[in-house]
Scaffold this motif. Structure first.
Motif, mmCIF file in Angstrom:
data_model
loop_
_atom_site.group_PDB
_atom_site.id
_atom_site.type_symbol
_atom_site.label_atom_id
_atom_site.label_comp_id
_atom_site.label_asym_id
_atom_site.label_seq_id
_atom_site.Cartn_x
_atom_site.Cartn_y
_atom_site.Cartn_z
ATOM 1 N N ILE A 1 -11.722 -16.787 -1.640
ATOM 2 C CA ILE A 1 -12.764 -15.986 -2.284
ATOM 3 C C ILE A 1 -12.146 -14.805 -3.023
ATOM 4 C CG2 ILE A 1 -14.752 -14.502 -1.883
ATOM 5 C CD1 ILE A 1 -15.391 -17.456 -1.749
ATOM 6 N N VAL A 2 -11.120 -14.196 -2.427
ATOM 7 C CA VAL A 2 -10.421 -13.105 -3.114
ATOM 8 C C VAL A 2 -9.845 -13.620 -4.430
ATOM 9 C CG1 VAL A 2 -8.512 -11.478 -2.993
ATOM 10 C CG2 VAL A 2 -9.912 -11.877 -0.968
ATOM 11 N N GLN A 3 -9.229 -14.802 -4.392
ATOM 12 C CA GLN A 3 -8.655 -15.377 -5.609
ATOM 13 C C GLN A 3 -9.735 -15.705 -6.627
ATOM 14 O OE1 GLN A 3 -5.508 -15.541 -6.435
ATOM 15 N NE2 GLN A 3 -6.005 -16.445 -8.421
ATOM 16 N N LEU A 4 -10.885 -16.217 -6.160
ATOM 17 C CA LEU A 4 -11.994 -16.514 -7.065
ATOM 18 C C LEU A 4 -12.466 -15.241 -7.769
ATOM 19 C CD1 LEU A 4 -14.109 -18.581 -8.126
ATOM 20 C CD2 LEU A 4 -15.532 -17.931 -6.160
ATOM 21 N N PHE A 5 -12.541 -14.150 -7.026
ATOM 22 C CA PHE A 5 -12.959 -12.878 -7.616
ATOM 23 C C PHE A 5 -11.943 -12.387 -8.635
ATOM 24 C CE2 PHE A 5 -13.163 -8.104 -7.189
ATOM 25 C CZ PHE A 5 -14.300 -7.963 -7.965
ATOM 26 N N MET A 6 -10.648 -12.530 -8.324
ATOM 27 C CA MET A 6 -9.607 -12.119 -9.271
ATOM 28 C C MET A 6 -9.743 -12.903 -10.582
ATOM 29 S SD MET A 6 -7.676 -9.880 -7.605
ATOM 30 C CE MET A 6 -6.747 -9.531 -6.107
ATOM 31 N N HIS B 1 -3.270 -1.995 -3.474
ATOM 32 C CA HIS B 1 -4.004 -3.128 -2.924
ATOM 33 C C HIS B 1 -4.377 -4.070 -4.079
ATOM 34 C CE1 HIS B 1 -7.334 -5.420 -1.179
ATOM 35 N NE2 HIS B 1 -6.888 -5.058 0.012
ATOM 36 N N PRO B 2 -4.212 -5.387 -3.915
ATOM 37 C CA PRO B 2 -4.460 -6.317 -5.025
ATOM 38 C C PRO B 2 -5.848 -6.196 -5.648
ATOM 39 C CG PRO B 2 -3.343 -7.444 -3.227
ATOM 40 C CD PRO B 2 -3.681 -6.074 -2.727
ATOM 41 N N VAL B 3 -6.878 -5.993 -4.841
ATOM 42 C CA VAL B 3 -8.232 -5.880 -5.390
ATOM 43 C C VAL B 3 -8.379 -4.588 -6.192
ATOM 44 C CG1 VAL B 3 -10.690 -5.697 -4.834
ATOM 45 C CG2 VAL B 3 -9.259 -7.326 -3.599
ATOM 46 N N ILE B 4 -7.793 -3.505 -5.682
ATOM 47 C CA ILE B 4 -7.837 -2.230 -6.411
ATOM 48 C C ILE B 4 -7.141 -2.379 -7.757
ATOM 49 C CG2 ILE B 4 -7.205 0.204 -6.365
ATOM 50 C CD1 ILE B 4 -9.338 -0.568 -4.328
ATOM 51 N N ARG B 5 -5.983 -3.019 -7.758
ATOM 52 C CA ARG B 5 -5.250 -3.231 -9.010
ATOM 53 C C ARG B 5 -6.058 -4.089 -9.981
ATOM 54 N NH1 ARG B 5 -0.672 -4.799 -5.912
ATOM 55 N NH2 ARG B 5 -0.804 -6.826 -6.947
ATOM 56 N N ALA B 6 -6.702 -5.124 -9.468
ATOM 57 C CA ALA B 6 -7.480 -6.014 -10.336
ATOM 58 C C ALA B 6 -8.677 -5.293 -10.945
ATOM 59 C CB ALA B 6 -7.942 -7.235 -9.542
ATOM 60 N N LEU B 7 -9.347 -4.459 -10.147
ATOM 61 C CA LEU B 7 -10.475 -3.684 -10.672
ATOM 62 C C LEU B 7 -9.998 -2.680 -11.714
ATOM 63 C CD1 LEU B 7 -12.398 -3.087 -7.332
ATOM 64 C CD2 LEU B 7 -13.203 -4.467 -9.257
ATOM 65 N N ALA B 8 -8.845 -2.053 -11.471
ATOM 66 C CA ALA B 8 -8.299 -1.087 -12.429
ATOM 67 C C ALA B 8 -7.936 -1.786 -13.739
ATOM 68 C CB ALA B 8 -7.074 -0.396 -11.828
ATOM 69 N N ALA B 9 -7.368 -2.986 -13.641
ATOM 70 C CA ALA B 9 -7.022 -3.738 -14.848
ATOM 71 C C ALA B 9 -8.275 -4.112 -15.622
ATOM 72 C CB ALA B 9 -6.226 -4.987 -14.470
ATOM 73 N N PHE B 10 -9.332 -4.468 -14.903
ATOM 74 C CA PHE B 10 -10.609 -4.783 -15.547
ATOM 75 C C PHE B 10 -11.135 -3.561 -16.305
ATOM 76 C CE2 PHE B 10 -15.216 -4.783 -15.624
ATOM 77 C CZ PHE B 10 -15.531 -6.074 -16.030
ATOM 78 N N SER B 11 -11.166 -2.419 -15.650
ATOM 79 C CA SER B 11 -11.661 -1.199 -16.284
ATOM 80 C C SER B 11 -10.816 -0.794 -17.481
ATOM 81 C CB SER B 11 -11.703 -0.058 -15.266
ATOM 82 O OG SER B 11 -12.596 -0.346 -14.221
ATOM 83 N N ALA B 12 -9.515 -1.069 -17.400
ATOM 84 C CA ALA B 12 -8.603 -0.670 -18.473
ATOM 85 C C ALA B 12 -8.896 -1.397 -19.777
ATOM 86 C CB ALA B 12 -7.155 -0.916 -18.048
#
Length: 244
Positions: A19-24, A57-68
């Motif tokens: 599920i984490v991977q699906l969200f990424m 944290h991988p999820v934090i990084r992914a959210l930051a990349a999205f916002s960027a």
């Protein structure tokens, strides 16, 4: 015109890596292709404080990349991650939303909620919710060590799972929204459309409110699949997002 996207109840946890991977993957595919992303609570299975999660944290990084990418990211706290705070918002580029919040989609005001405030038949839960959302209680909890908070959160999750199992055997409706509370809340905020999660019962409920058509859209959870609501050009589309 780009769609506005809504999700909720991901309950991200390292014990469910698929599920984490699906969200990424969802974030990568959605970034730059949507007008805004709204996460309406329970992004994480548990959040015991911003200081307990590393910045890499991988999820934090992914959210930051999205916002960027410039796509607005809005996050509402849920009953599992009510301690999301300013450090999380700064690290991810997210804007934290109050529960409830009204936004405009097209020319219509739409009410966004996590959904647990609508489950007023569950009196014990509402008492618990009031306690853990009290600033004094939160300050005392966050003053504990991370290890203490982890232990307390595990204890609370175990008790919640046991209680939910018992309630499911006796009265499944107690954990769903109360219809009178729904109409009263929508009337209070002057809306005829409500979007929420929490109950894990994805559906579109159409009814009449004060002589006008109204709708309550319930987002699904991300346990065996994803659940995504897209709004575009006046149309709402609630879809499952399959694993793989």
């Amino acid at each position: 015109m780009l769609p506005t996207v809504f999700i909720a109840d991901l309950h991200l946890d390292e014990r469910r890596p698929q599920i984490v991977q699906l969200f990424m993957q969802f974030l990568q595919q959605t970034a730059g292709r949507t007008d805004a992303l709204y996460i309406l609570g329970d992004l994480f299975e548990a959040w015991i404080g911003d200081d307990a999660v590393p910045a890499d944290h991988p999820v934090i990084r992914a959210l930051a990349a999205f916002s960027a990418t410039g796509t607005p990211l809005y996050v509402m706290r849920g009953n599992r991650d009510f301690l999301l705070g300013d450090r999380f918002a700064e690290a991810t580029g997210a804007t934290l939303l109050d529960d409830p919040t009204i936004i405009r989609l097209g020319d219509e005001p739409v009410l966004l909620m996590h959904g647990d405030l609508l489950c007023t038949d569950d009196h014990e839960y509402q008492q618990f919710r009031a306690m853990v959302n009290d600033p004094a209680w939160q300050a005392q909890f966050l003053a504990r060590s991370v290890d203490e908070r982890i232990a307390l959160a595990k204890e609370a999750r175990d008790e919640s799972a046991s209680r939910n199992s018992m309630l499911a055997d006796t009265s499944d409706s107690i954990m769903d929204v109360n219809g009178d509370t729904v109409t009263a809340t929508m009337r209070e905020h002057g809306v005829h459309r409500l979007i929420h999660g929490h109950t894990h019962r994805p559906d579109r409920h159409r009814f009449q409110l004060d002589g006008r058509p109204a709708e309550r859209i319930v987002l699904g959870d991300w346990f065996e699949q994803g659940s995504v609501l897209r709004y575009e050009g006046g149309d709402y589309d609630l879809k499952r997002l399959p694993l793989g």
